[in-house]
Design an enzyme around this catalytic site. Structure first.
Site, PDB file in Angstrom:
ATOM      1  N   LEU A  18      11.196   1.411   6.990  1.00 39.16           N
ATOM      2  CA  LEU A  18      10.608   1.913   5.756  1.00 39.16           C
ATOM      3  C   LEU A  18      11.352   3.200   5.375  1.00 39.16           C
ATOM      4  O   LEU A  18      11.524   4.079   6.225  1.00 39.16           O
ATOM      5  CB  LEU A  18       9.121   2.230   5.951  1.00 39.16           C
ATOM      6  CG  LEU A  18       8.443   2.573   4.623  1.00 39.16           C
ATOM      7  CD1 LEU A  18       8.139   1.307   3.841  1.00 39.16           C
ATOM      8  CD2 LEU A  18       7.179   3.377   4.828  1.00 39.16           C
ATOM      9  N   LYS A  53       6.520  -1.726   1.875  1.00 41.94           N
ATOM     10  CA  LYS A  53       5.335  -1.168   2.557  1.00 41.94           C
ATOM     11  C   LYS A  53       4.192  -2.176   2.429  1.00 41.94           C
ATOM     12  O   LYS A  53       3.207  -1.963   1.716  1.00 41.94           O
ATOM     13  CB  LYS A  53       4.982   0.214   1.988  1.00 41.94           C
ATOM     14  CG  LYS A  53       4.212   1.095   2.964  1.00 41.94           C
ATOM     15  CD  LYS A  53       4.203   2.540   2.497  1.00 41.94           C
ATOM     16  CE  LYS A  53       3.144   3.387   3.150  1.00 41.94           C
ATOM     17  NZ  LYS A  53       3.234   3.522   4.603  1.00 41.94           N
ATOM     18  N   TYR A 103       0.844  -1.190   0.000  1.00 44.10           N
ATOM     19  CA  TYR A 103       0.000   0.000   0.000  1.00 44.10           C
ATOM     20  C   TYR A 103       0.874   1.233   0.000  1.00 44.10           C
ATOM     21  O   TYR A 103       2.104   1.148   0.163  1.00 44.10           O
ATOM     22  CB  TYR A 103      -0.951  -0.003   1.198  1.00 44.10           C
ATOM     23  CG  TYR A 103      -0.314   0.375   2.513  1.00 44.10           C
ATOM     24  CD1 TYR A 103       0.594  -0.482   3.145  1.00 44.10           C
ATOM     25  CD2 TYR A 103      -0.585   1.595   3.115  1.00 44.10           C
ATOM     26  CE1 TYR A 103       1.180  -0.128   4.345  1.00 44.10           C
ATOM     27  CE2 TYR A 103      -0.001   1.949   4.319  1.00 44.10           C
ATOM     28  CZ  TYR A 103       0.881   1.087   4.926  1.00 44.10           C
ATOM     29  OH  TYR A 103       1.473   1.445   6.112  1.00 44.10           O
ATOM     30  N   GLU A 144      12.196   2.465  14.175  1.00 46.39           N
ATOM     31  CA  GLU A 144      11.280   3.528  13.749  1.00 46.39           C
ATOM     32  C   GLU A 144       9.999   3.420  14.573  1.00 46.39           C
ATOM     33  O   GLU A 144       9.881   2.551  15.443  1.00 46.39           O
ATOM     34  CB  GLU A 144      10.971   3.407  12.248  1.00 46.39           C
ATOM     35  CG  GLU A 144      10.375   2.067  11.860  1.00 46.39           C
ATOM     36  CD  GLU A 144      10.174   1.898  10.358  1.00 46.39           C
ATOM     37  OE1 GLU A 144       9.993   2.897   9.635  1.00 46.39           O
ATOM     38  OE2 GLU A 144      10.179   0.733   9.913  1.00 46.39           O
TER      39      GLU A 144
HETATM   40  C1  LIG Z   1       6.618   1.833   9.354  1.00 41.46           C
HETATM   41  C2  LIG Z   1       6.649   3.201   8.765  1.00 41.46           C
HETATM   42  N1  LIG Z   1       7.762   3.932   8.873  1.00 41.46           N
HETATM   43  C3  LIG Z   1       7.849   5.174   8.387  1.00 41.46           C
HETATM   44  C4  LIG Z   1       6.781   5.763   7.741  1.00 41.46           C
HETATM   45  C5  LIG Z   1       6.903   7.166   7.207  1.00 41.46           C
HETATM   46  O1  LIG Z   1       7.014   7.163   5.816  1.00 41.46           O
HETATM   47  P1  LIG Z   1       6.467   8.378   4.964  1.00 41.46           P
HETATM   48  O2  LIG Z   1       7.225   9.583   5.421  1.00 41.46           O
HETATM   49  O3  LIG Z   1       6.808   8.020   3.560  1.00 41.46           O
HETATM   50  O4  LIG Z   1       5.009   8.481   5.216  1.00 41.46           O
HETATM   51  C6  LIG Z   1       5.594   5.034   7.570  1.00 41.46           C
HETATM   52  C7  LIG Z   1       4.468   5.647   6.860  1.00 41.46           C
HETATM   53  O5  LIG Z   1       3.401   5.164   6.792  1.00 41.46           O
HETATM   54  C8  LIG Z   1       5.531   3.721   8.101  1.00 41.46           C
HETATM   55  O6  LIG Z   1       4.405   2.989   7.971  1.00 41.46           O
END
Ligand SMILES: Cc1ncc(COP(=O)(O)O)c(C=O)c1O
Length: 291
Positions: free
Chosen positions: A205, A149, A31, A181
């Protein structure tokens, strides 16, 4: 609210998928979530690139609707017909391997991926941002491909629930003694004027907000080091914050009920909050409205 499902536009309440969908059965899909301000998608190409990466790793063919030339008009129609061309919104896109009789291995007969998109109105947490938020820590029990993701978010769901039950915004996940994270945001700390965050690898991610914050920090002359923060270093951080598409830059001022520094958002974080908002508004052609 309008949805897009496998080539058709329909009210979201009427959008249904098969019980044999491999997303439902196995979580076999990926997603993506975009931020939209005044009907314009933020960092669209980077979100598409991350989706393409995930689909490639899962060996799901890229659906035509996800080519950037097709996705833009679909998003425009979803936002437009859902009345979300003013102010804040998000675009959600999910792709699964499609519906097929249940076997763990990929279906042998060619199966069209399921492609679902929808939009939601969105309200940034600006009051909390001004005060700074609390976080907890929790073990990172996820798999070894957190760069994908994936729609399989059970560890993230449990981590976020644990945080909410403690009145915190998020849970910082700890793997091998290091902060990876948050449950849906990246984590950064500041020590002696230097931003530190987990390196870009299979354990996190690669957040798009994180990349934008790196670019903003470079422009401000604030050094960024991609070196993970140890769990026992959290209490020594001068500042801490999360970054994410629906999080923006969010100061973290308490972790496990202990304050970070004096328990208020620090100067570097505060600067990044302001600069990120300005960057988002400028990129989406918006007047500097909120925050
Ligand atoms: C596990 C995880 N880490 C980090 C992020 C942050 O990523 P982004 O800045 O691309 O939204 C997300 C975003 O949904 C996430 O699900």
């Amino acid at each position: 609210v309008l949805a897009y499902l496998n080539g058709s536009f329909l009210p979201r309440s009427s959008a249904t998928v098969s019980v044999e969908d491999r997303g439902f059965i196995f979580g076999d899909g990926v997603y993506e979530v975009w931020r939209a301000v005044n009907g314009r998608l933020f960092q669209s190409d980077r979100h598409i690139a991350r989706l393409v990466h995930g689909l490639g790793e899962l060996r799901i063919a890229l659906p035509d609707s996800l080519h950037s030339s097709r996705l833009g008009p679909i998003a425009d129609r979803l936002l437009g017909e859902s009345g979300l061309t003013d102010g804040e919104a998000t675009l959600y896109v999910e792709v699964t391997r499609g519906a097929a009789p249940r076997t763990h291995q990929f279906p042998t007969n060619p199966t069209a991926p399921t492609v679902y998109m929808t939009v939601n109105s969105f309200k940034p947490a600006d009051e909390l941002r001004a005060r700074g938020a609390a976080a907890i820590t929790t073990p990172d029990i996820r798999w070894m491909r957190c760069d994908i993701k994936s729609i399989q978010l059970l560890p993230n769901v449990l981590a976020k629930q644990a945080a909410v039950e403690k009145g915190a915004i998020d849970a910082l996940m700890i793997r091998n003694g290091m902060v990876t994270e948050g449950s849906h945001a990246n984590f950064m700390g500041v020590i002696d004027g230097v931003i530190r965050t987990h390196p870009t690898n299979h354990l996190i991610l690669p957040g798009i907000t994180r990349t934008v914050v790196f670019e903003i920090a470079a422009g401000l002359g604030i050094p960024v080091v991609d070196e993970a923060i140890a769990e026992d270093e959290i209490e020594d951080l001068d500042e801490a914050f999360l970054t994410g598409t629906t999080t923006d830059v969010m100061p973290i001022v308490r972790v496990n009920d202990r304050p970070i520094s004096n328990g208020t958002p620090g100067p570097i974080t505060t600067r990044l909050v302001t600069e990120f908002r300005a960057y988002l508004d400028a990129a989406c052609g918006a007047a500097h409205a909120t925050s």
